[in-house]
Design a protein around this motif. Sequence first.
Motif, PDB file in Angstrom:
ATOM      1  N   THR A 106       0.808  -1.387  -0.169  1.00  0.00           N
ATOM      2  CA  THR A 106      -0.047   0.136   0.014  1.00  0.00           C
ATOM      3  C   THR A 106       0.857   1.240   0.031  1.00  0.00           C
ATOM      4  N   ILE A 107       1.855   1.316   0.701  1.00  0.00           N
ATOM      5  CA  ILE A 107       2.819   2.369   0.855  1.00  0.00           C
ATOM      6  C   ILE A 107       3.295   2.568  -0.098  1.00  0.00           C
ATOM      7  N   SER A 108       4.008   1.417  -0.939  1.00  0.00           N
ATOM      8  CA  SER A 108       4.746   1.608  -2.198  1.00  0.00           C
ATOM      9  C   SER A 108       3.812   2.101  -3.322  1.00  0.00           C
ATOM     10  N   THR A 109       2.508   1.618  -3.324  1.00  0.00           N
ATOM     11  CA  THR A 109       1.668   1.846  -4.369  1.00  0.00           C
ATOM     12  C   THR A 109       1.159   3.414  -4.277  1.00  0.00           C
ATOM     13  N   VAL A 126       2.051   6.124  -7.244  1.00  0.00           N
ATOM     14  CA  VAL A 126       0.995   6.834  -7.832  1.00  0.00           C
ATOM     15  C   VAL A 126       0.940   8.189  -7.607  1.00  0.00           C
ATOM     16  N   ALA A 127       1.401   8.808  -6.522  1.00  0.00           N
ATOM     17  CA  ALA A 127       1.436  10.258  -6.056  1.00  0.00           C
ATOM     18  C   ALA A 127       2.443  10.699  -7.167  1.00  0.00           C
ATOM     19  N   ALA A 128       3.463   9.909  -7.543  1.00  0.00           N
ATOM     20  CA  ALA A 128       4.476  10.548  -8.431  1.00  0.00           C
ATOM     21  C   ALA A 128       3.719  10.931  -9.840  1.00  0.00           C
ATOM     22  N   LEU A 129       2.740  10.177 -10.073  1.00  0.00           N
ATOM     23  CA  LEU A 129       1.748  10.379 -11.314  1.00  0.00           C
ATOM     24  C   LEU A 129       0.813  11.422 -11.272  1.00  0.00           C
ATOM     25  N   ASP A 130       0.044  11.554 -10.120  1.00  0.00           N
ATOM     26  CA  ASP A 130      -0.939  12.747 -10.035  1.00  0.00           C
ATOM     27  C   ASP A 130      -1.352  12.187  -8.617  1.00  0.00           C
ATOM     28  N   TRP A 131      -1.286  13.578  -7.781  1.00  0.00           N
ATOM     29  CA  TRP A 131      -1.811  13.347  -6.521  1.00  0.00           C
ATOM     30  C   TRP A 131      -3.196  13.216  -6.129  1.00  0.00           C
ATOM     31  N   ARG A 132      -4.041  13.273  -7.122  1.00  0.00           N
ATOM     32  CA  ARG A 132      -5.377  12.856  -6.945  1.00  0.00           C
ATOM     33  C   ARG A 132      -5.761  11.511  -6.875  1.00  0.00           C
ATOM     34  N   LEU A 133      -4.907  10.997  -7.662  1.00  0.00           N
ATOM     35  CA  LEU A 133      -4.975   9.490  -7.698  1.00  0.00           C
ATOM     36  C   LEU A 133      -4.676   8.858  -6.367  1.00  0.00           C
ATOM     37  N   ALA A 134      -3.652   9.273  -5.729  1.00  0.00           N
ATOM     38  CA  ALA A 134      -3.018   9.048  -4.575  1.00  0.00           C
ATOM     39  C   ALA A 134      -3.958   9.325  -3.210  1.00  0.00           C
ATOM     40  N   ALA A 135      -4.701  10.494  -3.583  1.00  0.00           N
ATOM     41  CA  ALA A 135      -5.629  11.029  -2.410  1.00  0.00           C
ATOM     42  C   ALA A 135      -6.794   9.771  -2.443  1.00  0.00           C
ATOM     43  N   LEU A 136      -7.148   9.366  -3.695  1.00  0.00           N
ATOM     44  CA  LEU A 136      -8.369   8.351  -3.636  1.00  0.00           C
ATOM     45  C   LEU A 136      -8.139   7.179  -3.041  1.00  0.00           C
ATOM     46  N   ILE A 137      -6.637   6.541  -3.238  1.00  0.00           N
ATOM     47  CA  ILE A 137      -6.223   5.413  -2.754  1.00  0.00           C
ATOM     48  C   ILE A 137      -6.124   5.648  -1.152  1.00  0.00           C
TER      49      ILE A 137
END
Length: 622
Positions: A179-182, A186-197
């Motif tokens: 989960t942490i590595s995911t 994902v945050a490196a791609l877009d913070w909004r995707l990381a926020a959803l996860i």
Amino acid sequence: MIFRRIARIFENWIDPLADRPVEQPPDTLLGFTWFYLRQAKWPFFTMLVLGGGAALMETASFWFMGVLINILDETSREAGWSGLMAAHGWALIGMAFAMIVVRVTLLSASMLVEEQTITPGFQNLVRWQSYRYVARQSLTFFQNDFAGRIVTKVSAAGQSIGDLMSSLLQVVWFMAIYTISTMALVAALDWRLAALIALWIAIFAILARYFVPRIRHNAKELAEVNSMMSGRLVDSFSNILTLKLFGSDEGNDTYIRQGFLRLIAQIQTFTRLITGVRAALNLLSGVMITAIAALSVQLWFTSDISSGAVAFTLGLALRLSMLLGRLMMQLNGIMRAIGTIQNSAEMIAQPIGLVDKPDAAELTVSHPEIRFENVAFGYDGAGPVIRNLSLTIGAGEKVGIVGRSGAGKSTLVNLLLRFYDVDGGRILIDGQNIADVTQESLRAHIGMVTQDTGLLHRAIRDNIRFGSQDADDDRLWEAAERAEADSFIADLSDLRGRKGLDAHVGERGVKLSGGQRQRIAISRVMLKNAPILVLDEATSALDSEVEAAIQSNLMKLMEGKTVLAIAHRLSTIAALDRLIVMDKGRIVEQGTHAELIEKKGLYASLWERQSGGFLPSFDTEE
């Protein structure tokens, strides 16, 4: 061959039967678990490292997939493999090496630690040490519980701690690293995707915080009912002869059925809770996967992320959903393991009821005199059984203990053997207080034959050799011959074709007659040759012919020993040096047979009620 050598290295990492001091484990869940885990901390630490590495590789595999898609987008189909390798060869080789070598090595090493080290080594370490501690419990401990229930808890403790740690390291720890590595990738791609996860994980944590304590409580209750059910089954099978003689199939089935009804009801309560949790998490996963997919497509439309990033993100999300589902599947097992560990800890970690003093000495006996000085005793929850009893039995004196049932005869013997501690007064052997010496050395100086002879389901040789562990077969046969047991032992065979001393006797010796079991027990005591001899209805299971045959041998065994003989059949002890008559925990008469008959007291009345019976001439001076 190579695999066997590698496996042997891991199999020898933990020695489950290593000689360690017998210690009382803590009775709390964490304390009890750590008591054993600390003895295998390096294998579990290795699992922690390997599990973390495997989780990182799991995340990396989806990142590789995204990178590969982006590389393919940038590469013309006409370029072929040569063009692909010329432009991105080292990246592709690196990804292949990671998947084929690094990933396989991590997963294989993790499996070796779990299957070759933890399962055979650690789990049996817990069982062995739990057995050694529980086996030293007082007689009262075992009298107050089902043997099957005790066995279940000792056996289940090792497997449950091993299963719990494997689940925590392989599922929970793996899940945390993944989960942490995911989120980082994902945050490196877009913070909004990381926020959803992150929102997904937060809601999962809230649900877990609500449900886990309830699951844990129900799992503990389920473990208790499971051990109860095992106890009932073992108790029924252990006493199958009594059930067949006095019970009915319907009555026996009703008792077991009631246990099953309790077990089924507890399982249903537990599984309803698990099903509710899994349904809630399935709904959460469905909603979150859909939301992540929709946001990924929207970011692709706005060119914020590439096609490879979309594939990478959706792959991670789907894998996260599968892992959360797996975690819920494992949660059932984890909570069962926690409940079982708690249940086992409450039984295993009980303080030993009767222990040696820290400075207890070894009993030494050169003059086997026994003295009871103002001894008082009563069982828990009952009135006094022995009341200020004083008695001296001289070295080499042969004393019979008689009295009505419940007079305290067997209790007196149990106190002499220190199965219980006296409430008042003291007991001395050769001037040494038995409370100040080790129990093992005390019992090493006392040979005993009981009315209810207990034999273990082992070879005849092993059952007799309890009298002297270093005795050879010649000494075993000599002891058996003196007990008139050699003839039937020579003819014994079991279902596996083992004969004579090698034949197994069945649970509690059920394959032998009562008289044969008694003669095996007498053989054992003759081999032990202790200076103090206790006979508790020693010949009660023998017919008159066999009893007459071994009485002379018993008298030879008594020569030079201090003897306490309990008998309801008074003719078997009437010719001893002195008879002690007990009633309601006190000595009411004592003297020789003739003296007590002349007194016309309690002994005389007991004698008159018994018809006939032979009175052997025990001339020990021959």
